[in-house]
Design a protein around this motif. Structure first.
Motif, PDB file in Angstrom:
ATOM      1  N   SER A  76     161.059 -10.284  -9.404  1.00 51.30           N
ATOM      2  CA  SER A  76     161.164 -10.766  -8.021  1.00 51.30           C
ATOM      3  C   SER A  76     159.886 -10.475  -7.259  1.00 51.30           C
TER       4      SER A  76
ATOM      5  N   HIS B 157     162.391 -15.449  -7.438  1.00 51.26           N
ATOM      6  CA  HIS B 157     162.788 -14.671  -8.614  1.00 51.26           C
ATOM      7  C   HIS B 157     162.952 -15.575  -9.825  1.00 51.26           C
TER       8      HIS B 157
ATOM      9  N   ARG C 160     158.773 -10.548  -3.143  1.00 51.22           N
ATOM     10  CA  ARG C 160     159.227 -10.717  -1.760  1.00 51.22           C
ATOM     11  C   ARG C 160     157.979 -10.722  -0.885  1.00 51.22           C
TER      12      ARG C 160
ATOM     13  N   GLU D  11     161.945 -14.676  -1.022  1.00 51.21           N
ATOM     14  CA  GLU D  11     162.050 -13.996  -2.310  1.00 51.21           C
ATOM     15  C   GLU D  11     162.065 -15.053  -3.398  1.00 51.21           C
TER      16      GLU D  11
END
Length: 94
Positions: free
Chosen positions: A85, A41, A87, A39
């Motif tokens: 974000s 961010h 992922r 992830e």
């Protein structure tokens, strides 16, 4: 390369739109890995944005969304905190 372009665009936007008082506002970046998933961010102290409202008007955001598709990444935007974000799965054998 897609991650570098995504990160450049997100950091540019956070610095331009997410910080009003450069002396105290901060931009935070994180990359975490858990069970083969990453992830990335970018978070800032700004008000954030509504993804649906700007999806078709921001060329930078369209670039990020296209690059996220190349990575097969899930893309999410939240407010309070203002955070974008991505992922995605780690590539094996790369």
């Amino acid at each position: 390369m897609p991650l570098a372009l995504i990160l450049n665009e997100l950091l540019t936007n956070a610095a331009r739109h997410g910080t009003k008082d450069s002396a105290k506002d901060r931009v935070r970046v994180g990359l975490i890995e858990h069970a083969g998933q990453f992830e990335l961010h970018v978070e800032d102290d700004g008000a954030g944005f509504d993804l649906d409202a700007v999806r078709n008007t921001s060329s930078g955001l369209r670039l990020v969304l296209g690059l996220a598709r190349q990575l097969r990444a899930d893309f999410a935007v939240t407010r309070m905190p203002s955070r974008v974000s991505l992922r995605f799965a780690a590539e094996r054998g790369a």
